[in-house]
Design an enzyme around this catalytic site. Sequence first.
Site, PDB file in Angstrom:
ATOM      1  N   SER A 168       2.785   1.612   4.029  1.00 53.92           N
ATOM      2  CA  SER A 168       1.524   2.362   3.967  1.00 53.92           C
ATOM      3  C   SER A 168       0.393   1.592   3.282  1.00 53.92           C
ATOM      4  O   SER A 168      -0.751   2.030   3.322  1.00 53.92           O
ATOM      5  CB  SER A 168       1.728   3.700   3.258  1.00 53.92           C
ATOM      6  OG  SER A 168       1.969   3.506   1.886  1.00 53.92           O
ATOM      7  N   LYS A 213      -0.683   4.226  -3.660  1.00 58.83           N
ATOM      8  CA  LYS A 213      -1.856   4.502  -2.821  1.00 58.83           C
ATOM      9  C   LYS A 213      -3.119   4.178  -3.602  1.00 58.83           C
ATOM     10  O   LYS A 213      -3.108   4.028  -4.818  1.00 58.83           O
ATOM     11  CB  LYS A 213      -1.917   5.990  -2.413  1.00 58.83           C
ATOM     12  CG  LYS A 213      -0.725   6.512  -1.633  1.00 58.83           C
ATOM     13  CD  LYS A 213      -0.710   6.037  -0.205  1.00 58.83           C
ATOM     14  CE  LYS A 213       0.423   6.620   0.591  1.00 58.83           C
ATOM     15  NZ  LYS A 213       1.706   5.996   0.403  1.00 58.83           N
TER      16      LYS A 213
END
Length: 174
Positions: A95, A132
């Site tokens: 990701s 993230k």
Amino acid sequence: MPSGGKRVGAGRPVGTGKYEGNTKTIRVPLGIMESIQYCIEKKGVLEKEYPLFLNKVQAGFPSPADDHVDKMISLDRHLVKNPNSTFFLKVTGDSMVEAAILPGDLMIVDRSIPAVHGKIVIASINDELTVKRLYQKNGQIKLIPENKNYAPIIIENEAELKIWGVVTNVIHQV
């Protein structure tokens, strides 16, 4: 009145100084003073220094290079600024590939750095860890992946978000 020597009651009480406990004055060569000070601050953690060459390496056309060593570099000192609040995590998943954080990479994470908008963080959402980019604007909190195949994670009121730390460096093999 005698001069010099030990005097009863003189000096700082034991355990109240910067280094806690007893201390002793020693003479050391000035050339190694920086390394000794670093070792004291790290509470005895020794480090290995590696040669840092003066020349930079071309990623395009080759250039003539000499092998002049500019100085020695410690990876501890270069990559870990706050050892007492630093930990390492290995990456799984893809990701964050557009931020050059790849599966199998080793992330260096510092808990003492404030997690602010735009920083890449290690977050726990309902007790599940993720890496993230933090988005914090207008009262809204999101965790943004750096891969167009993934959607942002919007943090709602019922979600339990804990920031474990800020990613400061990533080490990956080539």
